[in-house]
Design an enzyme around this catalytic site. Structure first.
Site, PDB file in Angstrom:
ATOM      1  N   GLU A 220       0.823  -1.208   0.000  1.00 40.64           N
ATOM      2  CA  GLU A 220       0.000   0.000   0.000  1.00 40.64           C
ATOM      3  C   GLU A 220       0.858   1.259   0.000  1.00 40.64           C
ATOM      4  O   GLU A 220       0.539   2.247  -0.680  1.00 40.64           O
ATOM      5  CB  GLU A 220      -0.938   0.000   1.213  1.00 40.64           C
ATOM      6  N   ARG A 224       0.725   3.796  -3.338  1.00 38.78           N
ATOM      7  CA  ARG A 224       0.058   5.082  -3.085  1.00 38.78           C
ATOM      8  C   ARG A 224       1.059   6.207  -2.847  1.00 38.78           C
ATOM      9  O   ARG A 224       0.955   7.275  -3.472  1.00 38.78           O
ATOM     10  CB  ARG A 224      -0.890   4.968  -1.887  1.00 38.78           C
ATOM     11  N   ASP A 360      -5.063 -10.034  -8.314  1.00 39.25           N
ATOM     12  CA  ASP A 360      -5.319  -9.189  -9.474  1.00 39.25           C
ATOM     13  C   ASP A 360      -4.084  -8.550 -10.110  1.00 39.25           C
ATOM     14  O   ASP A 360      -3.765  -8.777 -11.280  1.00 39.25           O
ATOM     15  CB  ASP A 360      -6.335  -8.101  -9.109  1.00 39.25           C
ATOM     16  N   GLU A 529     -12.014   0.371 -10.564  1.00 40.78           N
ATOM     17  CA  GLU A 529     -11.640  -0.604 -11.609  1.00 40.78           C
ATOM     18  C   GLU A 529     -12.526  -0.522 -12.846  1.00 40.78           C
ATOM     19  O   GLU A 529     -12.045  -0.666 -13.977  1.00 40.78           O
ATOM     20  CB  GLU A 529     -11.660  -2.024 -11.032  1.00 40.78           C
TER      21      GLU A 529
END
Length: 630
Positions: A220, A224, A360, A529
């Site tokens: 993360e 980010r 993913d 998404e």
């Protein structure tokens, strides 16, 4: 010759003579002898006179034509100038004669009044469409400014805003995640006041936070914070972010943070990094269960490679690429991999295969790292595209099914591996796949361009068709609900699975019996998404329906998630009206969702897909060929 020819030399000379150039008078003389004109004109003195006059006129015309070749403008202009008395000199008469016989120029066809009306209407309609999408793009910018205003007013410096409670919360390590995530969105939108405010906070506060804060998640924080800083570093110097601090402010902060994150790689006994890092003492440790997510450890490479390139220090890229190089040799199921991996053994754990959470972005980065660094074919990263290509074949063979009764194409899961039962469960996260598939086919170019250049194989066309079919399914996950917003997870009706009474609430939807939404899966987190794939598909196919779908989704966000006091909120249940609000604005709503919507409604020259690659948090990095270096 060893063998006689079927014709004589005389024949050859005779045949060739037919094509040799002959003077005009010789042609005329032969024609006269070969016709009856001679016999009719010869006895008549008037005829003889007319014949001589005709020959003289033709000869004069030919002489004038030879002396002034076509296109010799200077010769005509100089020889036909008037003398001092105003009379034409020399060839002036010839010029007038030639002008008399000159063929009149062809005029363009004249349109009828009806045709002129239709053409004008078409032009006006096109201008209206451009104006309409410009206005819609401005609406997205206004939504971004509204979201930022709530955050800046009630939660500045915190990771996330709780818009209903009007306060901030630190759920991502306390590094001001919303500030950094939103910064490049503000730059792209030209929101200079937000750029100034966010940039000033980063310049004055972030470095101290990095030195003092405790545990953060490697994945993360990389996608980010490091990703957002590096994107801002590039964009601040290229798209005119005039109120931004010096680009080096962002680069220096990214480098300081990455130096601490490297401990996750260095502390691990294998190339697979630990999942968590303690910033203030440069230490790292695994998650409580000892495992790392496959997607998390394989979704660091764009950021670390880019950092190595712009700083000239290879250590970041070297450590990150060890992960993918290691995974290359691990056993797979038709290119598909389980969602957990052990940093202690370096092996995959379990058999759960899915393209939703924890799986993913592994597949996304196989393609994108290759695109940024190796798509030219001159690097040693072609193995990444090979892994991606094999995995997509595995997806088509093992995971793609159709729902009943209407036949929506979806991607399911294999919780117990390839030999276990198929689950018709599809996370909203899987809606990244349509855009990734399309990007893998055209490499960011338009469909029209690659078709014109004959660059698509039959397999490519199949993949593009699958991308569009999956985008349709993802959109119907929105349309089937009462709010027009998608749930976090959906199930699909297939022959051996159906649950009655769990529809999305929109009884008018054609697919109300195809999509099943369980009570615990009905929340919406403002995820990006779907609009990410709409953006990519519109850029590649240029089909306006993807813009229209995006606008419908944006209007639903505006209607049900906007908070009057500032910000937008997640929802607990998208299937009921009015929906219950969850009191959380995720950082990716500003960093991804609104950014992709803005780009979807904008011009294709803004962050072009054949020159930029987006990380999994929508932070654009330039292709390696155009990367600026420190």
């Amino acid at each position: 010759m060893s063998k006689s020819l079927p014709y004589s030399t005389k024949d050859v000379e005779y045949d060739n003579a037919k094509f040799r150039h002959r003077p005009f008078f010789q042609v005329l003389n032969q024609t006269m002898h070969a016709s009856n004109t001679k016999h009719k004109c010869a006895p008549c003195s008037t005829g003889k006179f007319l014949l001589v006059l005709m020959l003289c006129g033709l000869g004069y015309l030919m002489l004038m034509h030879s002396s002034h070749p076509r296109g010799s403008l200077d010769a005509v202009n100089h020889t036909g100038l008037a003398d001092g008395g105003g009379n034409m000199t020399g060839d002036g008469g010839a010029a007038r004669f030639r002008k008399f016989w000159r063929k009149p120029p062809r005029l363009p066809p004249r349109l009828s009044p009806d045709e002129i009306g239709r053409l004008s209407s078409s032009i006006l309609q096109h201008d209206d469409q451009v104006s309409e999408w410009t206005a819609r793009q401005q609406k997205v910018k206004e939504a971004f400014l509204h979201a930022w205003s709530g955050y800046a007013k009630h939660a500045m410096g915190f990771d996330e805003l709780m818009p209903l409670s009007k306060r901030g919360v630190d759920g991502l390590g306390g590094l001001g995640a919303t500030v950094v995530d939103a910064l490049d969105t503000a730059m792209i939108m030209g929101a200079d006041d937000v750029v100034s405010e966010a940039g000033s906070w980063i310049e004055t506060s972030l470095v101290e936070r990095i030195k003092q804060k405790g545990q953060v998640n490697l994945f993360e924080t990389t996608i980010r914070i490091v990703g957002g800083l590096l994107s801002a570093y590039h964009l601040s110097d290229t798209i005119g972010a005039h109120k931004s601090p010096r680009p080096e402010v962002y680069l220096d902060a990214a480098r300081m943070l990455a130096d601490r994150l490297l401990s996750a790689f260095i502390s691990s006994p294998t190339p697979i990094p630990f999942s968590d890092v303690v910033l203030h003492d440069n230490s790292a440790h695994p998650a409580p269960d000892g495992l790392s997510s496959t997607s998390e450890v394989s979704t660091l490479q764009l950021e670390f490679n880019y950092l190595s390139t712009v700083t000239g220090d290879p250590k970041y890229g070297v450590e990150a690429m060890k992960v993918l190089e290691h995974m290359k040799a691990l056993p797979k199921v038709e290119g598909l991999v389980p969602i957990y991996i052990s940093p202690h053994t370096g092996e995959f754990i379990g058999q759960n295969i899915r393209l939703g959470s924890r799986g993913d972005s592994y597949y996304e980065y196989l393609l994108k790292v290759w695109l940024q660094h190796g798509s030219s074919g001159s690097s040693n990263l072609t193995y990444l595209y090979d892994m991606y290509h094999e995995a997509m074949k595995g997806v088509k063979h093992l995971l793609v099914r159709k729902s009943i009764p209407k036949g929506l194409v979806f991607v399911g899961e294999l919780p117990s591996g390839a030999k276990g039962a198929f689950s018709p469960k599809m996370d909203h996260l899987v809606c990244f796949l349509p855009g990734t598939l399309a990007l893998g086919v055209t490499k960011g170019l338009t469909k029209a361009k690659v078709l014109k250049d004959n660059l698509l194989s039959f397999e490519d066309l199949e993949s593009l068709k699958l991308a569009e079919d999956l985008a349709k399914t993802c959109f119907e996950m929105y349309s089937v609900t009462s709010t027009g917003l998608a749930p976090e997870i959906a199930y699909f009706h297939i022959e051996d699975y159906f649950e009655d009474g769990l529809d999305g609430g929109n009884k008018t939807s054609e697919y109300v019996n195809d999509i099943i939404i369980k009570p615990l899966d009905r929340h919406n987190l403002l995820r990006p998404e779907m609009v990410e794939s709409l953006f990519v598909l519109y850029r590649i196919t240029e089909d306006p329906k993807y813009r229209e779908w995006g606008w419908q989704i944006f209007e639903a966000f505006e209607k049900y998630t906007k908070v009057d006091s500032g910000g937008y909120t997640s929802l607990d249940d998208v299937t009921v009206l009015p929906p219950h609000r969850r009191d959380k604005m995720e950082t990716f709503f500003l960093g991804e969702t609104l950014k992709y919507l803005y780009l979807l409604f904008g011009d294709a020259t803004l962050i072009p897909l054949d020159k930029f690659v987006f990380n999994t948090e929508a932070h654009p990095f330039p292709y390696s060929s155009s990367i600026k270096r420190e």
